[in-house]
Write a protein that holds these residues in place. Structure first.
Motif, PDB file in Angstrom:
ATOM      1  N   LEU A  33     -37.893 -53.035-100.446  1.00  0.00           N
ATOM      2  CA  LEU A  33     -38.454 -51.742-100.825  1.00  0.00           C
ATOM      3  C   LEU A  33     -39.681 -51.454 -99.995  1.00  0.00           C
ATOM      4  N   GLY A  34     -39.865 -50.205 -99.704  1.00  0.00           N
ATOM      5  CA  GLY A  34     -41.081 -49.772 -99.026  1.00  0.00           C
ATOM      6  C   GLY A  34     -42.183 -49.550-100.049  1.00  0.00           C
ATOM      7  N   SER A  35     -43.293 -49.047 -99.566  1.00  0.00           N
ATOM      8  CA  SER A  35     -44.432 -48.737-100.417  1.00  0.00           C
ATOM      9  C   SER A  35     -44.712 -47.243-100.289  1.00  0.00           C
ATOM     10  N   PHE A  36     -44.776 -46.540-101.419  1.00  0.00           N
ATOM     11  CA  PHE A  36     -44.941 -45.088-101.436  1.00  0.00           C
ATOM     12  C   PHE A  36     -46.239 -44.733-102.140  1.00  0.00           C
ATOM     13  N   GLY A  37     -46.989 -43.812-101.590  1.00  0.00           N
ATOM     14  CA  GLY A  37     -48.249 -43.420-102.226  1.00  0.00           C
ATOM     15  C   GLY A  37     -48.701 -42.031-101.837  1.00  0.00           C
ATOM     16  N   ILE A  38     -49.525 -41.443-102.694  1.00  0.00           N
ATOM     17  CA  ILE A  38     -50.112 -40.126-102.467  1.00  0.00           C
ATOM     18  C   ILE A  38     -51.597 -40.312-102.179  1.00  0.00           C
ATOM     19  N   SER A  39     -52.094 -39.611-101.179  1.00  0.00           N
ATOM     20  CA  SER A  39     -53.524 -39.630-100.895  1.00  0.00           C
ATOM     21  C   SER A  39     -54.054 -38.203-100.941  1.00  0.00           C
ATOM     22  N   GLY A  40     -55.298 -38.072-101.332  1.00  0.00           N
ATOM     23  CA  GLY A  40     -55.967 -36.773-101.421  1.00  0.00           C
ATOM     24  C   GLY A  40     -57.066 -36.848-102.462  1.00  0.00           C
ATOM     25  N   PRO A  41     -57.850 -35.796-102.581  1.00  0.00           N
ATOM     26  CA  PRO A  41     -58.976 -35.819-103.523  1.00  0.00           C
ATOM     27  C   PRO A  41     -58.507 -35.817-104.977  1.00  0.00           C
ATOM     28  N   ASP A  42     -59.227 -36.578-105.818  1.00  0.00           N
ATOM     29  CA  ASP A  42     -58.881 -36.577-107.238  1.00  0.00           C
ATOM     30  C   ASP A  42     -59.806 -35.677-108.056  1.00  0.00           C
ATOM     31  N   THR A  43     -60.736 -35.003-107.366  1.00  0.00           N
ATOM     32  CA  THR A  43     -61.613 -34.023-108.007  1.00  0.00           C
ATOM     33  C   THR A  43     -61.718 -32.804-107.106  1.00  0.00           C
ATOM     34  N   LEU A  44     -61.532 -31.630-107.685  1.00  0.00           N
ATOM     35  CA  LEU A  44     -61.678 -30.364-106.962  1.00  0.00           C
ATOM     36  C   LEU A  44     -62.480 -29.408-107.823  1.00  0.00           C
ATOM     37  N   CYS A  45     -63.094 -28.419-107.194  1.00  0.00           N
ATOM     38  CA  CYS A  45     -63.684 -27.314-107.942  1.00  0.00           C
ATOM     39  C   CYS A  45     -62.546 -26.368-108.317  1.00  0.00           C
ATOM     40  N   ALA A  46     -62.754 -25.558-109.347  1.00  0.00           N
ATOM     41  CA  ALA A  46     -61.728 -24.626-109.792  1.00  0.00           C
ATOM     42  C   ALA A  46     -61.255 -23.766-108.634  1.00  0.00           C
ATOM     43  N   ASP A  47     -59.960 -23.708-108.446  1.00  0.00           N
ATOM     44  CA  ASP A  47     -59.286 -22.914-107.412  1.00  0.00           C
ATOM     45  C   ASP A  47     -59.604 -23.333-105.980  1.00  0.00           C
ATOM     46  N   GLN A  48     -60.243 -24.482-105.798  1.00  0.00           N
ATOM     47  CA  GLN A  48     -60.473 -25.027-104.461  1.00  0.00           C
ATOM     48  C   GLN A  48     -59.192 -25.690-103.980  1.00  0.00           C
ATOM     49  N   GLU A  49     -58.879 -25.546-102.706  1.00  0.00           N
ATOM     50  CA  GLU A  49     -57.689 -26.174-102.150  1.00  0.00           C
ATOM     51  C   GLU A  49     -57.976 -27.612-101.721  1.00  0.00           C
TER      52      GLU A  49
ATOM     53  N   ASN B 277     -46.821 -33.313 -96.471  1.00  0.00           N
ATOM     54  CA  ASN B 277     -48.194 -32.836 -96.633  1.00  0.00           C
ATOM     55  C   ASN B 277     -48.190 -31.479 -97.324  1.00  0.00           C
ATOM     56  N   ILE B 278     -49.046 -31.350 -98.347  1.00  0.00           N
ATOM     57  CA  ILE B 278     -49.138 -30.078 -99.057  1.00  0.00           C
ATOM     58  C   ILE B 278     -50.598 -29.725 -99.303  1.00  0.00           C
ATOM     59  N   VAL B 279     -50.824 -28.468 -99.650  1.00  0.00           N
ATOM     60  CA  VAL B 279     -52.126 -27.997-100.094  1.00  0.00           C
ATOM     61  C   VAL B 279     -51.944 -27.566-101.540  1.00  0.00           C
ATOM     62  N   PHE B 280     -52.874 -28.004-102.413  1.00  0.00           N
ATOM     63  CA  PHE B 280     -52.749 -27.745-103.844  1.00  0.00           C
ATOM     64  C   PHE B 280     -54.078 -27.251-104.388  1.00  0.00           C
ATOM     65  N   SER B 281     -54.018 -26.288-105.311  1.00  0.00           N
ATOM     66  CA  SER B 281     -55.213 -25.846-106.015  1.00  0.00           C
ATOM     67  C   SER B 281     -54.837 -25.532-107.458  1.00  0.00           C
ATOM     68  N   SER B 282     -55.828 -25.589-108.343  1.00  0.00           N
ATOM     69  CA  SER B 282     -55.592 -25.329-109.752  1.00  0.00           C
ATOM     70  C   SER B 282     -56.895 -24.908-110.406  1.00  0.00           C
ATOM     71  N   SER B 283     -56.793 -24.222-111.521  1.00  0.00           N
ATOM     72  CA  SER B 283     -57.989 -23.856-112.283  1.00  0.00           C
ATOM     73  C   SER B 283     -58.163 -24.779-113.497  1.00  0.00           C
TER      74      SER B 283
ATOM     75  N   ALA C  33     -56.033 -31.040 -99.749  1.00  0.00           N
ATOM     76  CA  ALA C  33     -54.905 -31.473 -98.923  1.00  0.00           C
ATOM     77  C   ALA C  33     -54.400 -32.813 -99.450  1.00  0.00           C
ATOM     78  N   TYR C  34     -53.080 -32.903 -99.668  1.00  0.00           N
ATOM     79  CA  TYR C  34     -52.455 -34.108-100.205  1.00  0.00           C
ATOM     80  C   TYR C  34     -51.324 -34.553 -99.288  1.00  0.00           C
ATOM     81  N   ALA C  35     -51.192 -35.860 -99.143  1.00  0.00           N
ATOM     82  CA  ALA C  35     -50.156 -36.426 -98.282  1.00  0.00           C
ATOM     83  C   ALA C  35     -49.424 -37.527 -99.034  1.00  0.00           C
ATOM     84  N   ALA C  36     -48.121 -37.551 -98.890  1.00  0.00           N
ATOM     85  CA  ALA C  36     -47.303 -38.631 -99.441  1.00  0.00           C
ATOM     86  C   ALA C  36     -46.746 -39.425 -98.266  1.00  0.00           C
ATOM     87  N   ALA C  37     -46.875 -40.735 -98.344  1.00  0.00           N
ATOM     88  CA  ALA C  37     -46.423 -41.577 -97.230  1.00  0.00           C
ATOM     89  C   ALA C  37     -45.604 -42.750 -97.748  1.00  0.00           C
TER      90      ALA C  37
END
Length: 92
Positions: free
Chosen positions: A8-24, A49-55, A26-30
């Motif tokens: 089996l390979g190793s799969f993981g997501i990287s990116g910030p775990d804290t954002l300001c409201a509606d701030q974008e 690779n995706i860009v994600f934002s949320s309130s 960048a997340y990567a899965a490898a």
């Protein structure tokens, strides 16, 4: 009958775990140790690779399949900090 056990390979997501409201963010899965065949994020995106934002606080996850049809998944919990507060006081 001979059975081949694939590593089996190793799969993981990287990116910030804290954002300001509606701030974008960048997340990567490898996937390491195997060749990525397919990926789907909880947002419906299908690229590594995706860009994600949320309130509001969110759980972002991705599932992937390698070229041997083995499945992987990972997630990241994203805490949303409130945006800048505008303090309004009595006018002078």
């Amino acid at each position: 009958m001979e059975v081949q056990v694939l590593p089996l390979g190793s799969f993981g997501i990287s990116g910030p775990d804290t954002l300001c409201a509606d701030q974008e963010g960048a997340y990567a899965a490898a996937l390491s140790g195997a060749s990525l065949s397919n990926i789907v994020w909880s947002t419906g995106a299908d690229s590594s690779n995706i860009v994600f934002s949320s309130s509001i606080n969110a759980l972002l996850y991705a599932t992937a399949t390698d070229t041997n049809n083995c499945s992987y998944s990972d997630s990241i919990s994203i805490q949303i900090s409130p945006g800048q507060l505008d303090l309004v006081g009595p006018s002078a």
